[in-house]
Design a protein around this motif. Structure first.
Motif, PDB file in Angstrom:
ATOM      1  N   PRO A 148       5.673   8.756   1.433  1.00 50.17           N
ATOM      2  CA  PRO A 148       4.887   8.116   2.491  1.00 50.17           C
ATOM      3  C   PRO A 148       5.761   7.225   3.363  1.00 50.17           C
ATOM      4  CG  PRO A 148       4.470   7.072   0.371  1.00 50.17           C
ATOM      5  CD  PRO A 148       5.329   8.272   0.098  1.00 50.17           C
ATOM      6  N   SER A 149       5.496   7.276   4.641  1.00 49.68           N
ATOM      7  CA  SER A 149       6.254   6.516   5.628  1.00 49.68           C
ATOM      8  C   SER A 149       5.784   5.064   5.663  1.00 49.68           C
ATOM      9  CB  SER A 149       6.055   7.161   7.003  1.00 49.68           C
ATOM     10  OG  SER A 149       6.378   6.265   8.029  1.00 49.68           O
ATOM     11  N   LEU A 150       6.748   4.168   5.611  1.00 47.10           N
ATOM     12  CA  LEU A 150       6.427   2.750   5.732  1.00 47.10           C
ATOM     13  C   LEU A 150       5.830   2.457   7.104  1.00 47.10           C
ATOM     14  CD1 LEU A 150       6.583   0.116   4.137  1.00 47.10           C
ATOM     15  CD2 LEU A 150       8.860  -0.235   5.096  1.00 47.10           C
ATOM     16  N   ASP A 151       6.375   3.083   8.137  1.00 45.71           N
ATOM     17  CA  ASP A 151       5.859   2.859   9.485  1.00 45.71           C
ATOM     18  C   ASP A 151       4.433   3.380   9.639  1.00 45.71           C
ATOM     19  OD1 ASP A 151       6.319   1.853  12.176  1.00 45.71           O
ATOM     20  OD2 ASP A 151       6.190   3.955  12.785  1.00 45.71           O
ATOM     21  N   LEU A 152       4.123   4.516   9.025  1.00 47.15           N
ATOM     22  CA  LEU A 152       2.757   5.046   9.072  1.00 47.15           C
ATOM     23  C   LEU A 152       1.781   4.051   8.445  1.00 47.15           C
ATOM     24  CD1 LEU A 152       0.684   7.348   9.558  1.00 47.15           C
ATOM     25  CD2 LEU A 152       1.275   8.156   7.259  1.00 47.15           C
ATOM     26  N   TRP A 153       2.143   3.488   7.293  1.00 45.96           N
ATOM     27  CA  TRP A 153       1.257   2.513   6.648  1.00 45.96           C
ATOM     28  C   TRP A 153       1.183   1.225   7.459  1.00 45.96           C
ATOM     29  CZ3 TRP A 153      -2.622   3.414   3.790  1.00 45.96           C
ATOM     30  CH2 TRP A 153      -2.653   4.576   3.031  1.00 45.96           C
ATOM     31  N   ARG A 154       2.249   0.841   8.112  1.00 47.51           N
ATOM     32  CA  ARG A 154       2.207  -0.337   8.986  1.00 47.51           C
ATOM     33  C   ARG A 154       1.168  -0.106  10.087  1.00 47.51           C
ATOM     34  NH1 ARG A 154       7.244  -0.438  10.756  1.00 47.51           N
ATOM     35  NH2 ARG A 154       7.951  -1.858   9.154  1.00 47.51           N
ATOM     36  N   GLN A 155       1.217   1.067  10.720  1.00 50.95           N
ATOM     37  CA  GLN A 155       0.274   1.382  11.788  1.00 50.95           C
ATOM     38  C   GLN A 155      -1.164   1.418  11.269  1.00 50.95           C
ATOM     39  OE1 GLN A 155       1.438   4.923  13.994  1.00 50.95           O
ATOM     40  NE2 GLN A 155       3.587   4.342  13.791  1.00 50.95           N
TER      41      GLN A 155
ATOM     42  N   MET B  62       3.746   6.407  -5.678  1.00 49.77           N
ATOM     43  CA  MET B  62       3.774   6.659  -7.123  1.00 49.77           C
ATOM     44  C   MET B  62       3.117   8.002  -7.435  1.00 49.77           C
ATOM     45  SD  MET B  62       3.079   2.916  -8.698  1.00 49.77           S
ATOM     46  CE  MET B  62       4.392   1.713  -8.645  1.00 49.77           C
ATOM     47  N   PRO B  63       3.676   8.764  -8.358  1.00 48.80           N
ATOM     48  CA  PRO B  63       3.219  10.142  -8.606  1.00 48.80           C
ATOM     49  C   PRO B  63       1.744  10.278  -8.980  1.00 48.80           C
ATOM     50  CG  PRO B  63       5.271   9.708  -9.785  1.00 48.80           C
ATOM     51  CD  PRO B  63       4.833   8.416  -9.163  1.00 48.80           C
ATOM     52  N   ARG B  64       1.254   9.474  -9.907  1.00 50.15           N
ATOM     53  CA  ARG B  64      -0.153   9.633 -10.326  1.00 50.15           C
ATOM     54  C   ARG B  64      -1.116   9.159  -9.250  1.00 50.15           C
ATOM     55  NH1 ARG B  64      -0.037   7.399 -16.356  1.00 50.15           N
ATOM     56  NH2 ARG B  64      -0.624   5.615 -15.136  1.00 50.15           N
ATOM     57  N   ALA B  65      -0.811   8.043  -8.585  1.00 48.64           N
ATOM     58  CA  ALA B  65      -1.681   7.561  -7.503  1.00 48.64           C
ATOM     59  C   ALA B  65      -1.727   8.600  -6.389  1.00 48.64           C
ATOM     60  CB  ALA B  65      -1.185   6.223  -6.978  1.00 48.64           C
ATOM     61  N   GLN B  66      -0.586   9.159  -6.072  1.00 47.96           N
ATOM     62  CA  GLN B  66      -0.511  10.172  -5.024  1.00 47.96           C
ATOM     63  C   GLN B  66      -1.261  11.442  -5.422  1.00 47.96           C
ATOM     64  OE1 GLN B  66       3.165  12.628  -4.193  1.00 47.96           O
ATOM     65  NE2 GLN B  66       3.435  10.777  -2.970  1.00 47.96           N
ATOM     66  N   ALA B  67      -1.130  11.868  -6.658  1.00 49.07           N
ATOM     67  CA  ALA B  67      -1.772  13.099  -7.125  1.00 49.07           C
ATOM     68  C   ALA B  67      -3.298  13.001  -7.093  1.00 49.07           C
ATOM     69  CB  ALA B  67      -1.301  13.444  -8.539  1.00 49.07           C
ATOM     70  N   GLY B  68      -3.832  11.798  -7.167  1.00 50.16           N
ATOM     71  CA  GLY B  68      -5.277  11.616  -7.167  1.00 50.16           C
ATOM     72  C   GLY B  68      -5.875  11.458  -5.783  1.00 50.16           C
ATOM     73  N   THR B  69      -5.045  11.539  -4.744  1.00 48.38           N
ATOM     74  CA  THR B  69      -5.512  11.327  -3.376  1.00 48.38           C
ATOM     75  C   THR B  69      -5.047  12.480  -2.492  1.00 48.38           C
ATOM     76  OG1 THR B  69      -3.534  10.129  -2.654  1.00 48.38           O
ATOM     77  CG2 THR B  69      -5.275   8.818  -3.711  1.00 48.38           C
ATOM     78  N   LEU B  70      -5.297  12.367  -1.222  1.00 50.76           N
ATOM     79  CA  LEU B  70      -4.826  13.350  -0.251  1.00 50.76           C
ATOM     80  C   LEU B  70      -3.498  12.924   0.392  1.00 50.76           C
ATOM     81  CD1 LEU B  70      -8.177  14.315   1.499  1.00 50.76           C
ATOM     82  CD2 LEU B  70      -6.781  15.759   0.006  1.00 50.76           C
ATOM     83  N   GLN B  71      -2.859  11.899  -0.148  1.00 51.09           N
ATOM     84  CA  GLN B  71      -1.593  11.428   0.400  1.00 51.09           C
ATOM     85  C   GLN B  71      -0.471  12.417   0.089  1.00 51.09           C
ATOM     86  OE1 GLN B  71      -1.650   8.764   2.386  1.00 51.09           O
ATOM     87  NE2 GLN B  71      -3.814   8.607   1.905  1.00 51.09           N
TER      88      GLN B  71
ATOM     89  N   VAL C 244       0.841  -1.198   0.000  1.00 49.30           N
ATOM     90  CA  VAL C 244       0.000   0.000   0.000  1.00 49.30           C
ATOM     91  C   VAL C 244       0.878   1.251   0.000  1.00 49.30           C
ATOM     92  CG1 VAL C 244      -1.769   1.289   1.250  1.00 49.30           C
ATOM     93  CG2 VAL C 244      -1.928  -1.192   1.070  1.00 49.30           C
ATOM     94  N   GLN C 245       1.935   1.240   0.794  1.00 46.76           N
ATOM     95  CA  GLN C 245       2.857   2.378   0.798  1.00 46.76           C
ATOM     96  C   GLN C 245       3.440   2.584  -0.595  1.00 46.76           C
ATOM     97  OE1 GLN C 245       6.482   2.112   0.592  1.00 46.76           O
ATOM     98  NE2 GLN C 245       7.154   4.008   1.543  1.00 46.76           N
ATOM     99  N   ALA C 246       3.770   1.502  -1.290  1.00 46.55           N
ATOM    100  CA  ALA C 246       4.332   1.606  -2.644  1.00 46.55           C
ATOM    101  C   ALA C 246       3.330   2.214  -3.628  1.00 46.55           C
ATOM    102  CB  ALA C 246       4.792   0.224  -3.126  1.00 46.55           C
ATOM    103  N   ILE C 247       2.046   1.898  -3.463  1.00 46.68           N
ATOM    104  CA  ILE C 247       1.022   2.492  -4.339  1.00 46.68           C
ATOM    105  C   ILE C 247       1.031   4.006  -4.193  1.00 46.68           C
ATOM    106  CG2 ILE C 247      -1.476   2.762  -4.702  1.00 46.68           C
ATOM    107  CD1 ILE C 247      -1.734  -0.232  -3.879  1.00 46.68           C
ATOM    108  N   TYR C 248       0.978   4.473  -2.948  1.00 47.35           N
ATOM    109  CA  TYR C 248       0.855   5.912  -2.707  1.00 47.35           C
ATOM    110  C   TYR C 248       2.181   6.658  -2.822  1.00 47.35           C
ATOM    111  CZ  TYR C 248      -3.887   4.756  -1.561  1.00 47.35           C
ATOM    112  OH  TYR C 248      -5.177   4.300  -1.639  1.00 47.35           O
TER     113      TYR C 248
END
Length: 166
Positions: free
Chosen positions: A37-44, A24-33, A18-22
């Motif tokens: 992105p922090s790997l630890d944040l996505w782990r939590q 990416m530039p286009r995936a990130q640009a389409g969201t509020l991410q 999931v961290q790898a998805i967000y």
């Protein structure tokens, strides 16, 4: 030829995908991410047990290519409402991943969770996303001016919703 997309429930160990998805530039640009992105944040986030969150993963073989969150309102007066958020890996956009995730979420909402209303926000310049949601029965309910700050400028978003037929 399109690869077969399968949908499954997210597992806590999916956090790196999931961290790898967000990231990416286009995936990130389409969201509020945010960038980086922090790997630890996505782990939590992925390990937090929220009974009102239904996280779905889209897979091509063993590879995670998209993610969708369906969050049911905890407010008793809005228990009939689910809010959607979705991201698809840049290299898998336009290949049916979003449609497969959305179809699975709608089925879950309609047939299992007794949700009457699904809602989401989409950036007004995301023509592909708007078309995807329209194909699945979502209609525009309003526009949020300067909804978010993205890449050095404010962008508008549209509120879309789908009311379960019948």
């Amino acid at each position: 030829m399109r690869a077969e997309i399968t949908i499954r429930r997210a597992e806590p160990e999916d956090y790196a995908a999931v961290q790898a998805i967000y990231a990416m530039p286009r995936a990130q640009a389409g969201t509020l991410q945010l960038p980086f992105p922090s790997l630890d944040l996505w782990r939590q986030r992925m390990q937090a047990a929220d009974p009102n969150a239904h996280l779905l993963m889209a897979c091509a073989g063993d590879e995670v290519v998209g993610q969708l969150g369906l969050h049911v309102s905890a407010n008793p007066r809005r228990r009939h409402v689910g809010e959607l958020g979705m991201g698809v890996r840049d290299d898998w956009q336009g290949k049916g991943v979003g449609s497969a995730l959305l179809a699975a979420a709608i089925d879950l909402a309609d047939r299992w969770l007794q949700l009457r209303r699904l809602e989401l926000q989409v950036y007004a310049d995301n023509a592909a996303g708007i078309a995807l949601y329209a194909r699945h029965g979502f209609v525009e309910e309003g526009r949020h001016r300067d909804f978010a700050y993205r890449d050095g400028a404010f962008v508008d978003a549209l509120s879309l919703a789908r009311i379960r037929p019948g």
